[in-house]
Structure formats: structure tokens, C-alpha cells
Design a protein around this motif. Sequence first.
Motif, mmCIF file in Angstrom:
data_model
loop_
_atom_site.group_PDB
_atom_site.id
_atom_site.type_symbol
_atom_site.label_atom_id
_atom_site.label_comp_id
_atom_site.label_asym_id
_atom_site.label_seq_id
_atom_site.Cartn_x
_atom_site.Cartn_y
_atom_site.Cartn_z
ATOM 1 N N THR A 158 91.618 43.956 170.961
ATOM 2 C CA THR A 158 90.731 43.863 169.798
ATOM 3 C C THR A 158 89.950 42.559 169.820
ATOM 4 O O THR A 158 88.732 42.544 169.563
ATOM 5 C CB THR A 158 91.558 43.964 168.503
ATOM 6 O OG1 THR A 158 92.329 45.161 168.519
ATOM 7 C CG2 THR A 158 90.661 43.961 167.287
ATOM 8 N N THR A 206 83.794 46.948 164.965
ATOM 9 C CA THR A 206 85.130 46.814 164.388
ATOM 10 C C THR A 206 85.646 48.151 163.866
ATOM 11 O O THR A 206 86.826 48.499 164.061
ATOM 12 C CB THR A 206 85.107 45.787 163.256
ATOM 13 O OG1 THR A 206 84.605 44.536 163.749
ATOM 14 C CG2 THR A 206 86.501 45.558 162.700
ATOM 15 N N ALA A 219 89.386 50.082 156.781
ATOM 16 C CA ALA A 219 90.430 50.875 156.123
ATOM 17 C C ALA A 219 90.119 51.103 154.652
ATOM 18 O O ALA A 219 90.447 52.167 154.103
ATOM 19 C CB ALA A 219 91.787 50.188 156.274
ATOM 20 N N VAL A 263 96.646 46.759 164.502
ATOM 21 C CA VAL A 263 96.353 45.730 165.506
ATOM 22 C C VAL A 263 97.586 45.396 166.321
ATOM 23 O O VAL A 263 97.468 44.986 167.491
ATOM 24 C CB VAL A 263 95.779 44.474 164.821
ATOM 25 C CG1 VAL A 263 95.637 43.319 165.815
ATOM 26 C CG2 VAL A 263 94.422 44.776 164.193
ATOM 27 N N TYR A 286 88.898 50.361 165.072
ATOM 28 C CA TYR A 286 89.865 50.915 164.116
ATOM 29 C C TYR A 286 90.110 52.403 164.401
ATOM 30 O O TYR A 286 91.262 52.869 164.426
ATOM 31 C CB TYR A 286 89.337 50.704 162.704
ATOM 32 C CG TYR A 286 89.878 51.648 161.668
ATOM 33 C CD1 TYR A 286 91.059 51.387 160.992
ATOM 34 C CD2 TYR A 286 89.192 52.826 161.358
ATOM 35 C CE1 TYR A 286 91.544 52.268 160.036
ATOM 36 C CE2 TYR A 286 89.664 53.710 160.416
ATOM 37 C CZ TYR A 286 90.847 53.429 159.759
ATOM 38 O OH TYR A 286 91.322 54.299 158.825
ATOM 39 N N ARG A 324 97.578 47.930 156.574
ATOM 40 C CA ARG A 324 97.176 48.898 157.586
ATOM 41 C C ARG A 324 96.568 48.196 158.801
ATOM 42 O O ARG A 324 96.795 48.602 159.940
ATOM 43 C CB ARG A 324 96.169 49.881 156.983
ATOM 44 C CG ARG A 324 96.779 50.848 156.008
ATOM 45 C CD ARG A 324 97.554 51.930 156.726
ATOM 46 N NE ARG A 324 96.661 52.791 157.501
ATOM 47 C CZ ARG A 324 97.007 53.417 158.605
ATOM 48 N NH1 ARG A 324 98.232 53.259 159.094
ATOM 49 N NH2 ARG A 324 96.149 54.205 159.238
ATOM 50 N N SER A 325 95.779 47.172 158.567
ATOM 51 C CA SER A 325 95.171 46.444 159.674
ATOM 52 C C SER A 325 96.232 45.799 160.553
ATOM 53 O O SER A 325 96.170 45.869 161.781
ATOM 54 C CB SER A 325 94.201 45.385 159.137
ATOM 55 O OG SER A 325 93.608 44.663 160.185
ATOM 56 N N PHE A 333 93.707 40.917 160.603
ATOM 57 C CA PHE A 333 93.205 41.569 159.395
ATOM 58 C C PHE A 333 91.809 42.158 159.592
ATOM 59 O O PHE A 333 91.160 42.527 158.605
ATOM 60 C CB PHE A 333 93.163 40.575 158.233
ATOM 61 C CG PHE A 333 94.513 40.038 157.853
ATOM 62 C CD1 PHE A 333 95.582 40.882 157.647
ATOM 63 C CD2 PHE A 333 94.723 38.674 157.711
ATOM 64 C CE1 PHE A 333 96.832 40.392 157.295
ATOM 65 C CE2 PHE A 333 95.964 38.171 157.370
ATOM 66 C CZ PHE A 333 97.027 39.033 157.153
ATOM 67 N N PHE A 385 90.652 44.966 160.697
ATOM 68 C CA PHE A 385 90.435 46.371 160.377
ATOM 69 C C PHE A 385 90.502 46.657 158.881
ATOM 70 O O PHE A 385 90.299 47.805 158.470
ATOM 71 C CB PHE A 385 91.480 47.245 161.083
ATOM 72 C CG PHE A 385 91.350 47.243 162.577
ATOM 73 C CD1 PHE A 385 90.183 46.860 163.194
ATOM 74 C CD2 PHE A 385 92.425 47.626 163.370
ATOM 75 C CE1 PHE A 385 90.062 46.857 164.571
ATOM 76 C CE2 PHE A 385 92.321 47.634 164.746
ATOM 77 C CZ PHE A 385 91.138 47.254 165.355
ATOM 78 N N ALA A 386 90.788 45.665 158.064
ATOM 79 C CA ALA A 386 90.946 45.905 156.630
ATOM 80 C C ALA A 386 89.672 46.438 155.973
ATOM 81 O O ALA A 386 89.743 47.385 155.178
ATOM 82 C CB ALA A 386 91.417 44.625 155.934
ATOM 83 N N ALA A 438 95.030 47.990 152.634
ATOM 84 C CA ALA A 438 94.141 47.860 153.786
ATOM 85 C C ALA A 438 94.573 46.717 154.693
ATOM 86 O O ALA A 438 94.522 46.836 155.920
ATOM 87 C CB ALA A 438 92.707 47.652 153.306
#
Length: 381
Positions: free
Chosen positions: A282, A358, A256, A275, A362, A270-271, A250, A252-253, A267
Motif C-alpha cells: 500500500t 487509494t 470505507a 492494510v 481498498y 476497517r482500514s 488509516f 483506507f478509512a 472506518a
Amino acid sequence: MPDTPGWGPQGPRTGPGHDGPGHGTARYGAPPYGAGAPYPPPYGWGQQGPWGPPPPPPPKPGVIPLAPLGVDHVLGGAFATMRRYAKPLFGAALAAYALYAVVLGAALGIAYAVARDHYAALSADGAEFTWEHGKPVLVAFGAVWAAGLVGALAVNSFVQASAAATLHEAVLGRPTTFRAVTRRAWSRTPAVAAVTLPLALILLLPLALFALFFVAVFVTVLTDATAPLGLLFLLFLLVIPLSAWLYVLFAFAPAATVLESAGPLTALRRSVHLVRGAWWRTFGISLLAGAMVMIVSLVYQLPMQFAAPEPPVVTPDTSASEVMLDQLRSQTGLYVVAALLGTLLTQLAAAVFLPLVTALLYVDRRIRKEGLAQALRSAAE
């Protein structure tokens, strides 16, 4: 910051290959180096023959090239953003932390004023703890502690949003201002806080089990009671990898929510999507960035520890008030100013650097999976 669309499904769509949502790179236009190739072929063995000229380098309108990013591009892009956009980036973070400190200090002052009589009764010579005086003190300062946690979540979410908002312009090489960054970050702070809270709970879970294990050890030693120490330790060992996996999944939330103007649930999804297939990469780059922050902090703190003034000598005849006054005198002056200033600067740099890393990861995942480079190139032009 210009009012430009985000990098989500509502972002810039270019090229003839747009098919609508859910069609991979098509909804962001053709990949930057031809259909089906997110990066150029190796030099010398492409379609131009073994002795053909090398492919042109990818465009770099801002802090990163618009192509799949290596570790050096991610870390270098974070440092370049901190250097070129220092005023809006650090200005927003410093303003947020300063406001938080003022509000928290005012709350502590109000709590002390409300519970001053009860606190004086508890701290008097020979006084014993009673709930008549203890309950108001605990309630007052407990409310400040809870408000401090909420405030810390809001401030950290704002700083993360300001880092992503600054990176939005830094990737495209466009200037921005303190006012534009704060306005964009403030509008996305509630959404960032909504996804930051579960991330914080994921990190707190192993810490809570670790603390519970030590509490069980002390209870067992002091009361001869039986506690499930083995079970607690096993749960702790199992929760550590689970928490790390969920946190990276999570991670990248927050980016996003700002760069795609996505809601919290969107979000998080999307993460997970971005990932997937790059969890170890990552995790490794994020761990490297965290280690760099820790090393910089230690490089400053260790010399300060050796330069700390010696504590005053305490004898059996020394009263508690004299000890406290001597401690206060020893912790004033140039040393304290330098220590506080250094701690503030290192913490401020860490609070900005890690979200930038981070957010760049992304961007890299979207370049690799969704052909974002072409949309960024069109937006930069």
C-alpha cells in the motif's frame, strides 16, 4: 447513481457460504474461483492437467477486472475512471473548489471592511504597531484563516467522497451523473471529514517538529540561548516513520466511509484490518502515485518558470509604491493566465487521482481478503 447497497456488511451477499458478520469471505459469498482460491491457478498446472486450457479471464464489467489487482490495474483503473467519468468526477471537484474560493474571497472582503480603519492606521507613513489597532486586524484575518482551514477540510473531504462515489459505479461499469455523485458525496462528507482530520494531523506532526527545530536554531543563533536542538532533531527523525506508518494504516478509512457507509471509528478499524499484511504494498503504490503527480506538476511548472517575465529593475531611488505597481504589471497578461490555469488543472487532477488510487487499493484488499469479487460480479449482473 442507483440506490444500491454499499460494499460493507450491509452490501450484497451472494452464494451459499454466507455465515454472517465476522466469517471472512463467507459473508460475501464464495470466492470467485472456487473455495479457498481468490485467484485462478497458474496456467498449465491446474486440475485440468499440464496441457489443459487456460482459465478464463476474470470478468471486467467496469474499469478493473474483478480479481486481485496489480499495480497496472490500480493505476490504469484510476486513469480509466478519470477518462470515462470525467463529467461527474471533475465537475463535483471543480464546483466544490469554486464555491470554496468564492466563500473565502467574501470572508476576506468582510474582514477587510471590518478592520479597514485599523489597517489604514497601521500602514500609514511613520505609523508604529499598537495593540489598539493591531488586535482587531489580527482577530479579523485570524478568523478568516481558521475558517479557511475548516473550509479546506470540508472541500477536500467532499472531493474524496465524490471520487469514491464515482468509483462505486465505475467498478461495476454503470453510468452515473453529476447530481447523483454530489448527492452521495455530500451525504458522506461529514464522516469522511471525521477520518480525514486525524490523517491531516498525522501528516502535520513531523512538519510541526521540523518548523520547531528551525525556530530553535534561529533563537539559538540570535540570542545565544541554549535550545535542545539534538533532541528536537532526534524526535523529528523518529516521528517521520511513525507518521508514515500511521497514515498508511488509516489510509483506507475515507473509502470505507463511502463504499461501506461506515461511521468514522468503524472506518478506521476497517482500514487497519485491510492494510494489515499489505502495508509495504500500500505504501509503495501510494508513493508511486504521489511521485507521478509530482512529476506531472514539475513538467508543467519548470517551463513556466523559464518563461516568466523578468522582474523590473529596482534602484535606490525607486519608491515602494512604484515597485509594487511594476510587480503587478509584470504579473499580468497571458503568462499569469496560463500559469493559473495550469496550476488549477494539475491540482484538480491530483485531488481526484490520489483518492481514486487509494480507493482502488481498498477494493483490491477486499477482493484478496474478503472475496469481494463475487459480490461485485453479482451486483454487475
